[in-house]
Scaffold this motif. Structure first.
Motif, PDB file in Angstrom:
ATOM      1  N   LEU A  94     -26.355  15.105   6.506  1.00 38.47           N
ATOM      2  CA  LEU A  94     -26.275  13.710   6.070  1.00 38.47           C
ATOM      3  C   LEU A  94     -25.695  13.633   4.666  1.00 38.47           C
ATOM      4  O   LEU A  94     -26.021  14.437   3.796  1.00 38.47           O
ATOM      5  CB  LEU A  94     -27.666  13.073   6.064  1.00 38.47           C
ATOM      6  CG  LEU A  94     -28.302  12.808   7.415  1.00 38.47           C
ATOM      7  CD1 LEU A  94     -29.704  12.260   7.221  1.00 38.47           C
ATOM      8  CD2 LEU A  94     -27.476  11.845   8.229  1.00 38.47           C
ATOM      9  N   ASP A  95     -24.854  12.670   4.438  1.00 36.58           N
ATOM     10  CA  ASP A  95     -24.296  12.406   3.122  1.00 36.58           C
ATOM     11  C   ASP A  95     -25.159  11.315   2.479  1.00 36.58           C
ATOM     12  O   ASP A  95     -24.917  10.130   2.663  1.00 36.58           O
ATOM     13  CB  ASP A  95     -22.841  11.960   3.263  1.00 36.58           C
ATOM     14  CG  ASP A  95     -22.169  11.697   1.925  1.00 36.58           C
ATOM     15  OD1 ASP A  95     -22.871  11.611   0.890  1.00 36.58           O
ATOM     16  OD2 ASP A  95     -20.930  11.562   1.926  1.00 36.58           O
ATOM     17  N   TYR A  96     -26.196  11.756   1.741  1.00 32.37           N
ATOM     18  CA  TYR A  96     -27.129  10.790   1.166  1.00 32.37           C
ATOM     19  C   TYR A  96     -26.453   9.859   0.167  1.00 32.37           C
ATOM     20  O   TYR A  96     -26.842   8.705   0.041  1.00 32.37           O
ATOM     21  CB  TYR A  96     -28.328  11.497   0.525  1.00 32.37           C
ATOM     22  CG  TYR A  96     -29.353  11.907   1.549  1.00 32.37           C
ATOM     23  CD1 TYR A  96     -30.304  11.005   1.999  1.00 32.37           C
ATOM     24  CD2 TYR A  96     -29.359  13.192   2.092  1.00 32.37           C
ATOM     25  CE1 TYR A  96     -31.241  11.358   2.955  1.00 32.37           C
ATOM     26  CE2 TYR A  96     -30.285  13.554   3.052  1.00 32.37           C
ATOM     27  CZ  TYR A  96     -31.223  12.638   3.469  1.00 32.37           C
ATOM     28  OH  TYR A  96     -32.148  12.990   4.420  1.00 32.37           O
ATOM     29  N   ASP A  97     -25.432  10.333  -0.530  1.00 35.78           N
ATOM     30  CA  ASP A  97     -24.738   9.454  -1.469  1.00 35.78           C
ATOM     31  C   ASP A  97     -24.092   8.279  -0.734  1.00 35.78           C
ATOM     32  O   ASP A  97     -24.137   7.146  -1.210  1.00 35.78           O
ATOM     33  CB  ASP A  97     -23.674  10.226  -2.266  1.00 35.78           C
ATOM     34  CG  ASP A  97     -24.297  11.178  -3.279  1.00 35.78           C
ATOM     35  OD1 ASP A  97     -25.447  10.925  -3.705  1.00 35.78           O
ATOM     36  OD2 ASP A  97     -23.640  12.173  -3.624  1.00 35.78           O
ATOM     37  N   LEU A  98     -23.511   8.536   0.433  1.00 31.30           N
ATOM     38  CA  LEU A  98     -22.913   7.460   1.230  1.00 31.30           C
ATOM     39  C   LEU A  98     -23.996   6.516   1.758  1.00 31.30           C
ATOM     40  O   LEU A  98     -23.831   5.297   1.732  1.00 31.30           O
ATOM     41  CB  LEU A  98     -22.112   8.041   2.403  1.00 31.30           C
ATOM     42  CG  LEU A  98     -21.414   7.031   3.313  1.00 31.30           C
ATOM     43  CD1 LEU A  98     -20.439   6.161   2.546  1.00 31.30           C
ATOM     44  CD2 LEU A  98     -20.686   7.765   4.439  1.00 31.30           C
ATOM     45  N   ILE A  99     -25.121   7.082   2.186  1.00 28.34           N
ATOM     46  CA  ILE A  99     -26.238   6.258   2.659  1.00 28.34           C
ATOM     47  C   ILE A  99     -26.752   5.374   1.526  1.00 28.34           C
ATOM     48  O   ILE A  99     -26.961   4.172   1.699  1.00 28.34           O
ATOM     49  CB  ILE A  99     -27.367   7.138   3.232  1.00 28.34           C
ATOM     50  CG1 ILE A  99     -26.885   7.826   4.521  1.00 28.34           C
ATOM     51  CG2 ILE A  99     -28.632   6.318   3.479  1.00 28.34           C
ATOM     52  CD1 ILE A  99     -27.804   8.921   5.012  1.00 28.34           C
ATOM     53  N   TYR A 100     -26.929   5.967   0.338  1.00 30.06           N
ATOM     54  CA  TYR A 100     -27.395   5.195  -0.808  1.00 30.06           C
ATOM     55  C   TYR A 100     -26.393   4.099  -1.176  1.00 30.06           C
ATOM     56  O   TYR A 100     -26.773   2.985  -1.540  1.00 30.06           O
ATOM     57  CB  TYR A 100     -27.646   6.090  -2.020  1.00 30.06           C
ATOM     58  CG  TYR A 100     -28.801   7.043  -1.864  1.00 30.06           C
ATOM     59  CD1 TYR A 100     -29.955   6.684  -1.184  1.00 30.06           C
ATOM     60  CD2 TYR A 100     -28.753   8.312  -2.422  1.00 30.06           C
ATOM     61  CE1 TYR A 100     -31.020   7.555  -1.056  1.00 30.06           C
ATOM     62  CE2 TYR A 100     -29.814   9.193  -2.304  1.00 30.06           C
ATOM     63  CZ  TYR A 100     -30.942   8.814  -1.621  1.00 30.06           C
ATOM     64  OH  TYR A 100     -31.994   9.677  -1.500  1.00 30.06           O
ATOM     65  N   GLN A 101     -25.112   4.390  -1.076  1.00 29.13           N
ATOM     66  CA  GLN A 101     -24.078   3.389  -1.353  1.00 29.13           C
ATOM     67  C   GLN A 101     -24.204   2.215  -0.384  1.00 29.13           C
ATOM     68  O   GLN A 101     -24.151   1.053  -0.801  1.00 29.13           O
ATOM     69  CB  GLN A 101     -22.700   4.035  -1.233  1.00 29.13           C
ATOM     70  CG  GLN A 101     -21.557   3.108  -1.519  1.00 29.13           C
ATOM     71  CD  GLN A 101     -20.209   3.824  -1.346  1.00 29.13           C
ATOM     72  OE1 GLN A 101     -20.118   5.035  -1.299  1.00 29.13           O
ATOM     73  NE2 GLN A 101     -19.158   3.031  -1.255  1.00 29.13           N
TER      74      GLN A 101
END
Length: 176
Positions: free
Chosen positions: A26-33
């Motif tokens: 998972l790309d947490y930075d993309l999820i957070y964005q």
């Protein structure tokens, strides 16, 4: 091809119903964005999550949405019968009264079509979603417990005095 989903997740991703991440993690930075954008676009009043997500993630989500775990606006718990029952009952009530809308989301429909409800052996009034065997069924129900947690959050954080204003009332609706 998996007959349970007939390759629909690829179609849903192409239609924008699912976000796809490169690689196997998972790309947490993309999820957070995405969550930060949702916090800008919607009047989010509370967050409830399965404690499997744990607090580092939930604290970041709270920060992005302006919600405070210390005020009970962000909560995590195990999805037990006693925790899931109120939210599931709320969702079922919204469905029966025609007030539950998922705006044609095919992923939500797929999850709700696959779910079965299990009653607690010690109290038939307590319910929770029953997970299908992923290896044999190929179905996912993630949207159902998520809706139940949202129902819990809605009930516990209802503020009948406060007027919730849609972001669209302030900025207008943009159509692409």
């Amino acid at each position: 091809m998996d007959k349970a989903n007939d390759n629909r997740p690829s179609q849903w991703a192409a239609e924008g119903w699912l976000s796809v991440h490169d690689g196997g993690l998972l790309d947490y930075d993309l999820i957070y964005q995405d969550i930060g954008q949702d916090g800008d676009d919607f009047a989010i009043r509370a967050i409830h999550a399965d404690e499997f997500s744990m607090w580092p993630v939930l604290n970041k989500v709270g920060e992005l949405t302006g919600l405070d775990p210390e005020e009970g606006e962000v909560m995590a718990y195990k999805n037990t019968f006693d925790r899931m029952t109120p939210g599931l009952n709320e969702v079922m009530g919204l469905v029966k009264t025609g007030r539950f809308a998922h705006h044609g989301n095919p992923v939500a429909s797929w999850c709700f079509d696959a779910v079965e409800v299990r009653h607690a052996s010690y109290n038939v009034d307590l319910i929770r979603p029953d997970k299908p065997n992923r290896n044999s069924a190929g179905h996912r129900i993630d949207g159902v417990p998520t809706a139940a947690m949202a129902g819990n959050a809605m009930m516990l954080n209802a503020d009948t005095e406060a007027a919730v204003v849609s972001a669209y009332e302030n900025r207008g609706l943009t159509v692409a």
